[in-house]
Design an enzyme around this catalytic site. Sequence first.
Site, PDB file in Angstrom:
ATOM      1  N   SER A   1       0.797  -1.256  -0.118  1.00  0.00           N
ATOM      2  CA  SER A   1       0.007   0.124  -0.021  1.00  0.00           C
ATOM      3  C   SER A   1       0.798   1.320   0.004  1.00  0.00           C
ATOM      4  CB  SER A   1      -0.753   0.021   1.428  1.00  0.00           C
ATOM      5  OG  SER A   1      -1.623  -0.952   1.294  1.00  0.00           O
TER       6      SER A   1
ATOM      7  N   HIS B   1      -2.934  -3.727  -6.210  1.00  0.00           N
ATOM      8  CA  HIS B   1      -3.350  -2.991  -4.785  1.00  0.00           C
ATOM      9  C   HIS B   1      -4.774  -3.468  -4.762  1.00  0.00           C
ATOM     10  CE1 HIS B   1      -4.207   0.121  -1.781  1.00  0.00           C
ATOM     11  NE2 HIS B   1      -3.301  -0.939  -1.062  1.00  0.00           N
TER      12      HIS B   1
ATOM     13  N   GLU C   1      -5.889  -1.630  -8.113  1.00  0.00           N
ATOM     14  CA  GLU C   1      -5.109  -0.553  -8.871  1.00  0.00           C
ATOM     15  C   GLU C   1      -3.902  -1.305  -9.160  1.00  0.00           C
ATOM     16  OE1 GLU C   1      -6.247   3.490  -5.988  1.00  0.00           O
ATOM     17  OE2 GLU C   1      -5.127   1.995  -5.171  1.00  0.00           O
TER      18      GLU C   1
ATOM     19  N   ASN D   1      -6.499   5.457  -1.855  1.00  0.00           N
ATOM     20  CA  ASN D   1      -6.234   6.040  -0.412  1.00  0.00           C
ATOM     21  C   ASN D   1      -5.973   7.377  -0.335  1.00  0.00           C
ATOM     22  OD1 ASN D   1      -6.539   3.549   0.972  1.00  0.00           O
ATOM     23  ND2 ASN D   1      -4.628   2.929   0.651  1.00  0.00           N
TER      24      ASN D   1
HETATM   25  N1  LIG Z   1      -5.073  -5.223   5.380  1.00  0.00           N
HETATM   26  C1  LIG Z   1      -5.259  -4.540   4.286  1.00  0.00           C
HETATM   27  O1  LIG Z   1      -6.570  -3.732   4.558  1.00  0.00           O
HETATM   28  C2  LIG Z   1      -4.465  -4.120   3.133  1.00  0.00           C
HETATM   29  C3  LIG Z   1      -5.247  -3.599   1.911  1.00  0.00           C
HETATM   30  C4  LIG Z   1      -4.308  -3.382   0.940  1.00  0.00           C
HETATM   31  C5  LIG Z   1      -3.073  -3.888   0.641  1.00  0.00           C
HETATM   32  N2  LIG Z   1      -2.364  -4.414   1.956  1.00  0.00           N
HETATM   33  C6  LIG Z   1      -0.944  -4.836   1.788  1.00  0.00           C
HETATM   34  O2  LIG Z   1      -1.337  -6.192   1.803  1.00  0.00           O
HETATM   35  C7  LIG Z   1       0.056  -6.889   2.252  1.00  0.00           C
HETATM   36  C8  LIG Z   1      -0.309  -7.707   3.415  1.00  0.00           C
HETATM   37  O3  LIG Z   1      -1.194  -7.221   4.250  1.00  0.00           O
HETATM   38  P1  LIG Z   1      -2.016  -7.990   5.246  1.00  0.00           P
HETATM   39  O4  LIG Z   1      -3.039  -7.120   6.175  1.00  0.00           O
HETATM   40  O5  LIG Z   1      -2.630  -8.873   4.599  1.00  0.00           O
HETATM   41  O6  LIG Z   1      -0.906  -8.746   6.366  1.00  0.00           O
HETATM   42  P2  LIG Z   1      -1.272  -9.667   7.326  1.00  0.00           P
HETATM   43  O7  LIG Z   1      -0.329  -9.403   8.708  1.00  0.00           O
HETATM   44  O8  LIG Z   1      -2.697 -10.053   7.677  1.00  0.00           O
HETATM   45  O9  LIG Z   1      -0.757 -11.173   6.876  1.00  0.00           O
HETATM   46  C9  LIG Z   1       0.590 -11.088   6.284  1.00  0.00           C
HETATM   47  C10 LIG Z   1       0.976 -12.621   6.026  1.00  0.00           C
HETATM   48  O10 LIG Z   1       2.468 -12.757   5.821  1.00  0.00           O
HETATM   49  C11 LIG Z   1       2.978 -13.894   6.576  1.00  0.00           C
HETATM   50  N3  LIG Z   1       4.276 -13.430   6.953  1.00  0.00           N
HETATM   51  C12 LIG Z   1       4.593 -12.716   8.082  1.00  0.00           C
HETATM   52  N4  LIG Z   1       5.957 -12.401   7.958  1.00  0.00           N
HETATM   53  C13 LIG Z   1       6.595 -13.121   6.890  1.00  0.00           C
HETATM   54  C14 LIG Z   1       7.822 -13.100   6.561  1.00  0.00           C
HETATM   55  N5  LIG Z   1       9.145 -12.682   6.984  1.00  0.00           N
HETATM   56  N6  LIG Z   1       8.032 -13.795   5.068  1.00  0.00           N
HETATM   57  C15 LIG Z   1       6.830 -14.368   4.393  1.00  0.00           C
HETATM   58  N7  LIG Z   1       5.587 -14.162   5.150  1.00  0.00           N
HETATM   59  C16 LIG Z   1       5.443 -13.587   6.099  1.00  0.00           C
HETATM   60  C17 LIG Z   1       2.110 -13.891   7.653  1.00  0.00           C
HETATM   61  O11 LIG Z   1       2.342 -15.184   8.161  1.00  0.00           O
HETATM   62  C18 LIG Z   1       0.654 -13.782   7.189  1.00  0.00           C
HETATM   63  O12 LIG Z   1       0.239 -14.982   6.422  1.00  0.00           O
HETATM   64  C19 LIG Z   1       0.709  -5.573   2.815  1.00  0.00           C
HETATM   65  O13 LIG Z   1       1.722  -5.185   1.960  1.00  0.00           O
HETATM   66  C20 LIG Z   1      -0.055  -4.559   3.083  1.00  0.00           C
HETATM   67  O14 LIG Z   1       0.298  -3.346   3.000  1.00  0.00           O
HETATM   68  C21 LIG Z   1      -3.080  -4.417   2.950  1.00  0.00           C
END
Ligand SMILES: NC(=O)c1ccc[n+]([C@@H]2O[C@H](COP(=O)([O-])OP(=O)(O)OC[C@H]3O[C@@H](n4cnc5c(N)ncnc54)[C@H](O)[C@@H]3O)[C@@H](O)[C@H]2O)c1
Length: 320
Positions: free
Chosen positions: A118, A139, A151, A190
């Site tokens: 993001s 995204h 996006e 965003n």
């Molecule tokens: N949550 C949101 O609303 C949202 C929206 C758009 C984009 N994002 C982006 O998506 C990505 C993931 O966000 P999320 O909210 O799903 O995170 P999250 O913390 O819910 O999930 C992350 C996952 O990655 C795994 N993980 C943790 N450390 C790791 C490592 N060192 N190597 C590999 N895997 C690892 C975890 O086990 C988990 O399965 C981020 O880049 C975030 O910015 C999030």
Amino acid sequence: MKNITVLGAGVMGHGAAQLFAQAGKNVRIRARRESSLEKARELITNSLKIMVEKEMLTESELEQTLNRITYTTDLHEAIEGTDFILESIPEVLETKLETYEIIESVVSEKTIISSNTSTFPLEELTKQAKHPERFIITHFFNPPQLVPIVEIVKFDKTSEDIVQSTYDVMKEIGKSPVVLKKEITGFIVNRVQVAMLREAFHLMEQGVATAEDIDIAMKGSMGFKWAFCGPMESQDLAGLQTTKAMVGNIMQDLSNTREVPSFLKEMVEKDELGIRTNEGFYKYDDYGENAIHTRDDHFLDLLKLMQEKANKENGLINSK
Ligand SMILES: NC(=O)c1ccc[n+]([C@@H]2O[C@H](COP(=O)([O-])OP(=O)(O)OC[C@H]3O[C@@H](n4cnc5c(N)ncnc54)[C@H](O)[C@@H]3O)[C@@H](O)[C@H]2O)c1
């Protein structure tokens, strides 16, 4: 593109894996811990079951979708021979860079590496990359299996073939992709969201409205309209002379602060984080379980309506 890998099985990863599998792709999802994969499997199964209940999916489509997903904790196993990688691991640059280094040592030059970041610009994400031209940002929005938009963000090194293939695969999985003409922090959604939140926070600080008042006002106005009639189209329908007067009269009075409001910082300091701590702008007693269930139920109803309309109009909104 048949073989998809989703790295990360958290909030975003599991929903994206479901989405690709629903569209007939062979999906490998990778998390570091078995427990994260178990949780992902449960969430995907539950989400698909609700779709069956709402007659958006048949029982046999549910089974086929589940059978297309392989769960693994082994990074090499997850990426070998894959066509498209969606990296959805935590928003920590070093972690992402380490993962890309391993990916590039395993996959072929043709594999597309997309990030769900993001905040990080592609220049940062690719600073150690051997082939920056196959890196791109896709995204998604939470929950990714339901929210139609993706996006797509490229930078000057991303090859046009990669942009086109990424666009095509997003269309194939039923998304409405928007390709940004150039990279910018926060992308489209965003940026617009934060501009709106700045003003909503300002209204709260000025004692004009409570958080609840703002939610009621926005759900019944912009929320109602925007699923079918975006903010720009709405102006055409209203008349641009009215838009000019409205913008001219109100813009000068809007907040232009560049600071995070102090009340928000205090809430975070007091551990009022929203559903995670049972207290945010509202109070919860079940860590938001009910709120999420209700939200997704409503989102599914809206998605179904959008799909029906898009199928009729041959549009771009999520369709099976
Ligand atoms: N949550 C949101 O609303 C949202 C929206 C758009 C984009 N994002 C982006 O998506 C990505 C993931 O966000 P999320 O909210 O799903 O995170 P999250 O913390 O819910 O999930 C992350 C996952 O990655 C795994 N993980 C943790 N450390 C790791 C490592 N060192 N190597 C590999 N895997 C690892 C975890 O086990 C988990 O399965 C981020 O880049 C975030 O910015 C999030």
